[in-house]
Design an enzyme around this catalytic site. Structure first.
Site, PDB file in Angstrom:
ATOM      1  N   LYS A  76       0.867  -1.178   0.000  1.00 45.71           N
ATOM      2  CA  LYS A  76       0.000   0.000   0.000  1.00 45.71           C
ATOM      3  C   LYS A  76       0.906   1.231   0.000  1.00 45.71           C
ATOM      4  O   LYS A  76       1.952   1.228   0.656  1.00 45.71           O
ATOM      5  CB  LYS A  76      -0.879  -0.034   1.263  1.00 45.71           C
ATOM      6  N   SER A 151      -9.709   1.889   3.118  1.00 44.07           N
ATOM      7  CA  SER A 151      -8.846   2.670   2.253  1.00 44.07           C
ATOM      8  C   SER A 151      -7.835   1.831   1.478  1.00 44.07           C
ATOM      9  O   SER A 151      -7.247   2.318   0.519  1.00 44.07           O
ATOM     10  CB  SER A 151      -8.073   3.683   3.098  1.00 44.07           C
ATOM     11  N   SER A 175      -9.982  -0.551   7.204  1.00 44.12           N
ATOM     12  CA  SER A 175      -9.388  -0.343   5.881  1.00 44.12           C
ATOM     13  C   SER A 175      -8.692  -1.552   5.276  1.00 44.12           C
ATOM     14  O   SER A 175      -8.301  -1.515   4.117  1.00 44.12           O
ATOM     15  CB  SER A 175      -8.403   0.834   5.918  1.00 44.12           C
TER      16      SER A 175
END
Lengths: 484, 477
Positions: A76, A151, A175
């Site tokens: 990420k 997210s 997330s």
């Protein structure tokens, strides 16, 4: 190749059925072919990947390989990667080349994992749909009209579309788990600070936690083995002795007590999700587990408390993005105040600004007691709810998200509606507990996730239950039709 | 109207740790800009603070030394504000739960002792520096100082005059150096002071409105700033005005204070516990260990000097202002085998005068304790007189040699042989028949004249006591 699990890929590498370079090329090609549709990567690190793959092949040849040496993965874009752009999904860091590696990145490198690239995400991890990214929304591989969740939406979409065998994510209020659920994956949020936060760009420090998103519980266990561990650079890091998270995967579920919180199955949960979960629960009962009704009475307070604590911390954490030392700086500032105002005004997106303002307000003189301190009290009540429940049961089971993937744009105009999509995941972060989401079915071709919440440091137990479920079902083997 | 002055001080003592309070970067002063700032000090995205144990130990030492409560649990908080040399946009400090709580310090003013309360002392990180010169209309940022550990020591408003404030500040300065937790270098900013000052009609209970004075970077400036600020407040109130609560900056060049910001303009710092740092827990065993490592403190040493060496309160106070000075004194006594009072007089007299002139600290004295002792030993055993010793001291200071060698080289050994002295006396009396006549007819003041002549004739080497005694004898014959 792309349908293989980590265990299978690792085996293929160890037995020299393929090389890491071949495997890396293979996934880089898939990214090349499919990423434009999904927008799941912000940066593809082709050169780095191939260099790491070469090094991995040498280790494999010399017999000095670890279990995951040579396997491609993605990070990420919230984890700092030395010499590589680390944007956190924000314009304000669009020009930021991190000068150091996050502990998570360092650990992955040390074991010989190959970094394919950095995945898209909601700006500063603030969002539940990946629509707040400066780099544009990510699409859900199961339905390009739908959001992948957020997210860590880029990581989830990339794994679901088999552009990478596995990826890291971070989870502040859901997330990792929510995008895993919306994309039909297995995602684990570990116990708070089991995984080091050093080099993970902070959103809300007391809630943030990194973890793996993969195809199966076993894959997630394998990556967790790499990610977990005490780090002297993170003062909150847990001094927990290393565990092999694979070692209990095959334990029997006989005697396991599963708690079903009334509050998670009531109003707000779409009825078809309830039905899918019921089938999954039956499966676990057949495997030997028993189910019990429990109460988590303060559940409804979690979202409001979270939306004080997380913005309060973020308002302070994001102060360093001021245009002075790194990141975006406005054109021709007239003085320092102008530099601050315009660099931040132009560099941050709307959702980030909203949360900075909420947090600044909540911490202001005269409001601190009424908001921040109250929220902290609620936080303790929620932890207490879980502590009480764990006196009765081993794990807690519920939905990950109240709905399946919603359509792009569906909730962007209503922040509260968006915030409520994390209603089942947020309490877990407030309490710092481990939890995972696994796929348990589909509704209208969109995946349904089931959440398992464990007591502190009981990741192995959660993975055991998830793995046993996956031994009996095939939901985790489904591939989005467009990406087979 | 008679006014009473009320002063409280906030002192920032830079802790003498090797590395910063939350990172591993070095703290040495004077390095080229930004060469001692690591990722953590720069506030890069993703970095986290890790508390330096050495800084905690030093804070504990201080707490124990001022008889304070060292908190079992203290909490780091974030003080949020924007400033270019504050990299994270917040300073990590302690707010509601400081590590040191409620202590006190004994000060001495005009021979009178007084207790000043210490409200609290807390750990925090320093900011960097903004540089406005050499950048052609731009500002430079040097983050070498960012993250340097500070102990902010807050006093009660217990001081009633600038003199008391200075005494408190000097005592604290001495204490932190005794404890070796701060180098006390005020030019380099290692020991900084802000002062809160107000006045009220004598006898009134309620405190007046205070102003906070900033930028007081020497003892002299503190005293001068307080004096001009007190004058300003008195003038204001006596002319019917009111004092505004505000922060004022002292301008040393103009010797005036001027408004920096009003209370209404003060930042809302939005303090909250830093989620990156767990509460700081001090175990009793940790504290016990530190207690055993504490040196003899100034007050204890002062008492001991009075008892052991029979020194006056004043002498004992002066000689214990620094650990080094006290050590020098004790070494001198030990090596010289002389009266402590003689040693004290020389150290506080000639040595202090030379050090002052050379602007030197005792540690840098060219005359070591052993060398001074060598000189004093010769006074004690009557080899030389105190008067002869003075030029010898200067010679030792200038590196011309040790006392004994110099005495021999210069032939300065005191004449203590009665016959030799009597011979000189006889000669002098013979040479001055008129004066002798006058003396004998009652002009006794001339005794001094004869002493002088004898000493001169002996080139100062005759033992003055013996000269007196023998001269008297001969004159009365």
């Amino acid at each position: 190749m792309h349908n293989k699990t980590l265990t299978e890929l690792a085996q293929a590498l160890q037995q020299r059925q393929c090389s890491s370079v071949e495997l890396t090329h293979y996934f880089l090609n898939r990214i090349e072919r499919y990423n434009a549709q999904l927008n799941s990567f912000i940066t593809v690190t082709t050169e780095v990947a191939l260099a790491q793959a070469h090094a991995a092949d040498q280790r494999l040849q010399s017999g000095q390989a670890d279990r995951l040496t040579g396997i491609p993965m993605a990070h990420k874009d919230i984890f700092c990667t030395q010499g590589i752009k680390t944007s956190c999904g924000s314009k304000i860091l669009d020009n930021f080349i991190a000068p150091y590696n996050a502990t998570v990145v360092e650990k992955c490198q040390a074991t010989g994992l190959v970094m394919l690239g950095k995945t898209n995400m909601d700006e500063f991890a603030m969002g539940s749909s990946n629509e707040t990214s400066y780099y544009g929304p990510v699409k859900n591989p199961w339905d390009l009209q739908a959001v992948p969740g957020g997210s860590s939406g880029g990581s989830a979409a990339a794994v679901a579309a088999r552009l990478t065998p596995i990826a890291t994510g971070t989870d502040t209020g859901g997330s990792i788990r929510q995008p895993a659920a919306l994309c039909g994956l297995t995602g684990l949020k570990p116990t708070y600070s089991l995984v080091s936060r050093y080099g993970m760009i902070a959103f809300a420090s007391s809630l943030d936690q990194g973890g793996p998103i993969g195809l199966t519980a076993q894959d997630v266990a394998l990556l967790l083995n790499v990610l977990a561990g005490f780090d002297t650079r993170d003062s909150t890091s847990l001094a927990h002795p290393p565990e092999d998270y694979q070692s209990h995967l095959n334990d029997s579920l006989a005697g396991i007590k599963i708690g079903l919180p009334r509050e998670y199955f009531g109003e707000g949960l779409s009825s078809d999700i309830g039905q899918v979960l019921e089938t999954a629960i039956k499966e676990l009962e057949q495997a030997g587990a028993t189910c019990h009704d429990i109460h988590l009475p303060n559940t409804a307070l979690a979202v409001p408390a979270y939306y004080i604590i997380a913005p309060a911390e973020c308002s302070s954490n994001l102060s360093r993005f001021d245009g002075v030392r790194f990141g975006y700086r406005c054109q021709d500032p007239s003085d320092i105040i102008d530099l601050y105002k315009r660099s931040r005004g132009e560099g941050f997106g709307a959702e980030v600004k909203r949360r900075i303002m909420i947090g600044t307000y909540a911490l202001s003189a005269g409001y601190y007691d009424a908001y921040y301190l109250q929220a902290q009290k609620i936080r303790r009540l929620i932890s207490q709810d879980f502590a009480n429940a764990f006196k009765e049961v081993d794990v807690i089971l519920g939905p990950t998200s109240p709905t399946t993937a919603f359509n792009l744009g569906e909730k962007t105009d209503d922040p509260v509606k968006m915030y409520l999509s994390d209603i089942y995941t947020i309490p877990v972060n407030l309490a710092g507990l481990p939890a995972l989401s696994i796929p348990v079915g589909f509704i209208k071709q969109r995946p349904v996730g089931m959440q398992l919440i464990g007591n502190y440091l009981r990741e192995a137990q959660l993975l055991n239950i998830a793995h046993q479920y996956q031994q009996r079902t095939a939901w985790h083997k489904q591939i989005p039709p467009q990406f087979t | 109207m008679a006014w009473e002055v009320v002063i409280g001080l906030e002192i920032h003592a830079q802790l003498a740790t090797q590395s910063k309070i939350f990172s591993g970067a070095a703290t040495a002063y004077g390095a080229p800009p930004n060469t001692q700032a690591c990722a953590v000090d720069l506030g890069l995205p993703g970095v986290l603070p890790v508390l330096n144990e050495a800084a905690v130990k030093m804070a504990c030492k201080f707490g124990l030394a001022v008889g304070a409560t060292v908190a079992t649990r203290s909490v780091f908080a974030r003080k949020n504000y924007f400033y270019p040399d504050l990299p994270k946009g917040y300073q990590i400090s302690q707010y509601e739960w400081p590590i040191v709580q409620t202590g006190q310090l004994k000060i001495e003013v005009d021979g009178r002792e007084k207790i000043v309360g210490i409200t609290r002392a807390h750990l925090e990180e320093d900011a960097g520096k903004s540089l406005h010169e050499d950048f052609h209309g731009l500002s430079g940022i040097d983050l070498n100082r960012a993250g340097t550990p500070l102990l902010e020591i807050v006093s009660e408003p217990d001081m009633r005059s600038p003199k008391e404030a200075i005494a408190y500040m000097k005592k604290l300065h001495s204490l932190v150096r005794y404890l070796e937790i701060c180098d006390g270098n005020m030019q380099e900013g290692s020991f900084r002071c802000d002062a809160n000052v107000s006045i009220r009609p004598l006898g009134q209970q309620q405190l007046g409105t205070r102003t906070e004075l900033k930028n007081l970077n020497s003892f002299r400036f503190v005293e001068r700033a307080l004096n001009v600020e007190i004058e300003r407040q008195i003038e204001l109130l006596e002319s019917g005005g009111t004092v505004k609560q505000e922060t004022r900056l002292y301008d040393a060049d103009k010797n005036e204070t001027r408004s920096m910001r009003a209370k209404e303009e003060a930042n809302d710092y939005r303090y909250f516990p830093d989620p990156d740092l767990l509460p700081l827990i001090i175990e009793p065993t940790f504290l016990e260990q530190i207690q055993t490592e504490l040196p003899e403190l100034p007050d204890q040493k002062k008492q001991r000097f009075m008892q052991e060496y029979g020194l006056s309160l004043y002498d004992a106070s002066v000689l214990t202002t620094s650990r080094e000075l006290a050590h020098y004194f004790e070494e001198t006594v030990q090596w010289s085998e002389s009266e402590a009072k003689l040693c004290a007089n020389w150290i506080m007299g000639d040595l202090a005068a030379f050090l002052n002139k050379g602007n030197l600290e005792i540690e840098k004295s060219p005359v070591s304790a052993k060398q001074l002792a060598g000189l004093l030993r010769r006074i004690s055993d009557n080899t030389i007189s105190g008067k002869i010793a003075k030029p010898l001291f200067e010679a030792i200071w200038n590196g011309e040699g040790e006392a004994d060698a110099l005495i021999e080289k210069r032939g300065l050994t005191q004449v203590t042989d009665n016959e030799a002295i009597e011979k000189i006396i006889s000669e002098i009396l013979a040479q001055n028949p008129e004066q002798l006549q006058e003396y004998r007819s009652g002009k006794e003041k001339l005794f001094g004249f004869f002493v002088g002549q004898v000493m001169k004739a002996s080139k100062g080497k005759a033992n003055p006591n013996q000269v007196n005694e023998l001269l008297k004898k001969q004159l009365t014959q």
